[in-house]
Design a protein around this motif. Structure first.
Motif, PDB file in Angstrom:
ATOM      1  N   ARG A  35     -12.404  15.031   7.960  1.00 34.46           N
ATOM      2  CA  ARG A  35     -11.702  15.550   6.776  1.00 34.46           C
ATOM      3  C   ARG A  35     -11.947  14.668   5.555  1.00 34.46           C
ATOM      4  O   ARG A  35     -12.249  15.165   4.460  1.00 34.46           O
ATOM      5  N   VAL A  48     -12.360  23.633   3.613  1.00 33.84           N
ATOM      6  CA  VAL A  48     -11.503  24.782   3.924  1.00 33.84           C
ATOM      7  C   VAL A  48     -11.808  25.318   5.323  1.00 33.84           C
ATOM      8  O   VAL A  48     -10.900  25.594   6.115  1.00 33.84           O
ATOM      9  N   ASN A  51     -10.480  22.836   7.958  1.00 31.23           N
ATOM     10  CA  ASN A  51      -9.023  22.868   8.045  1.00 31.23           C
ATOM     11  C   ASN A  51      -8.518  24.162   8.683  1.00 31.23           C
ATOM     12  O   ASN A  51      -7.618  24.144   9.538  1.00 31.23           O
ATOM     13  N   LEU A  52      -9.109  25.280   8.289  1.00 33.39           N
ATOM     14  CA  LEU A  52      -8.677  26.567   8.844  1.00 33.39           C
ATOM     15  C   LEU A  52      -9.067  26.702  10.318  1.00 33.39           C
ATOM     16  O   LEU A  52      -8.326  27.285  11.109  1.00 33.39           O
ATOM     17  N   ASP A  55      -6.377  24.708  12.160  1.00 30.61           N
ATOM     18  CA  ASP A  55      -5.062  25.360  12.114  1.00 30.61           C
ATOM     19  C   ASP A  55      -5.034  26.683  12.871  1.00 30.61           C
ATOM     20  O   ASP A  55      -4.121  26.939  13.659  1.00 30.61           O
ATOM     21  N   ILE A  96      -0.581  27.971   8.742  1.00 32.45           N
ATOM     22  CA  ILE A  96      -1.491  27.353   7.774  1.00 32.45           C
ATOM     23  C   ILE A  96      -0.728  26.202   7.131  1.00 32.45           C
ATOM     24  O   ILE A  96       0.223  26.420   6.374  1.00 32.45           O
ATOM     25  N   GLN A  99      -1.705  21.130   3.640  1.00 33.14           N
ATOM     26  CA  GLN A  99      -2.989  20.603   3.169  1.00 33.14           C
ATOM     27  C   GLN A  99      -4.088  21.657   3.277  1.00 33.14           C
ATOM     28  O   GLN A  99      -4.987  21.715   2.431  1.00 33.14           O
ATOM     29  N   THR A 100      -3.990  22.523   4.286  1.00 32.63           N
ATOM     30  CA  THR A 100      -4.959  23.610   4.391  1.00 32.63           C
ATOM     31  C   THR A 100      -4.749  24.620   3.279  1.00 32.63           C
ATOM     32  O   THR A 100      -5.716  25.103   2.681  1.00 32.63           O
ATOM     33  N   ARG A 101      -3.493  24.938   2.977  1.00 34.68           N
ATOM     34  CA  ARG A 101      -3.202  25.884   1.890  1.00 34.68           C
ATOM     35  C   ARG A 101      -3.741  25.357   0.568  1.00 34.68           C
ATOM     36  O   ARG A 101      -4.305  26.115  -0.227  1.00 34.68           O
ATOM     37  N   SER A 103      -6.276  23.313   0.112  1.00 33.44           N
ATOM     38  CA  SER A 103      -7.741  23.377   0.105  1.00 33.44           C
ATOM     39  C   SER A 103      -8.231  24.813  -0.044  1.00 33.44           C
ATOM     40  O   SER A 103      -9.242  25.065  -0.713  1.00 33.44           O
TER      41      SER A 103
END
Length: 208
Positions: A35, A48, A51-52, A55, A96, A99-101, A103
């Motif tokens: 990351r 993104v 991260n997605l 998640d 989600i 931090q993912t949201r 990005s």
């Protein structure tokens, strides 16, 4: 005469020279190493996707086909989403994280995406979205970046990572089954390889 004799060279097995079997999940320190590397190199799309992937725990075929509307409500990225799995034709929900949201929102602005657009459009004209093959190449690159053996990892490494962490913390197999979208609990047991791991863990804690 046997038709197979003299019929040309034998076919090379698809897995010749490759490691097969379960792909090990990433550890927390490895997740953060990748990351941070993506953040420092300003790879907005890759961050993104990474991260997605962690998640959502989605298969590659479902992750690459996500549209903006699948995870956004208007201009806001949702904290939970539901998608229909291609393999099982059953819906699966996923969280989600913040931090993912963040990005995702940055990527949507950067790429100028609309609600109906694929979240990860392909740079190849023949495909409207990133292919699973392209995604696999990215995963191998991320893994290699932090010094791990990328031949032992793959897209299922991403799918298995958070599920494994959740199971280790809670031992709630039913919850992990729901999060992975498995129809049978036995599938989750096999997928995580938890029977072997639990047995080894108990053995390690037993002094003789």
């Amino acid at each position: 005469m046997n038709a197979s004799i003299g019929a040309g060279p034998s076919r090379v097995p698809w897995n010749k020279g490759r490691l097969t079997g379960q792909k090990p999940p990433l550890k927390l320190k490895e997740i953060w190493a990748i990351r941070v590397r993506l953040q420092l190199s300003f790879r907005v799309r890759d961050l993104v996707m990474f991260n997605l992937a962690i998640d959502s725990k989605l298969r590659a075929c479902d992750l690459t086909k996500l549209r903006v509307r699948d995870i956004c409500h208007g201009e806001h990225v949702a904290s939970r989403a539901t998608v229909m799995q291609q393999k099982t034709q059953r819906p699966v929900q996923f969280e989600i994280t913040e931090q993912t949201r963040d990005s995702v929102a940055a990527w949507i602005r950067h790429a100028g995406l609309n609600a109906t657009d694929f979240l990860f459009p392909s740079r190849i004209h023949d495909s409207p979205h990133l292919s699973t093959r392209q995604y696999a190449r990215l995963v191998h690159r991320w893994i290699a970046w932090i010094g791990l053996d990328d031949t032992a990892c793959g897209t299922h490494t991403m799918r298995r990572t958070k599920a494994s962490l959740i199971y280790r913390r809670t031992k709630n197999l039913r919850a992990v089954q729901l999060l992975l979208g498995h129809t049978k609990l036995e599938s989750t047991v096999r997928y995580l390889g938890i029977e072997v791991d639990d047995a080894l863990e108990m053995a390690e804690q037993t002094e003789v």
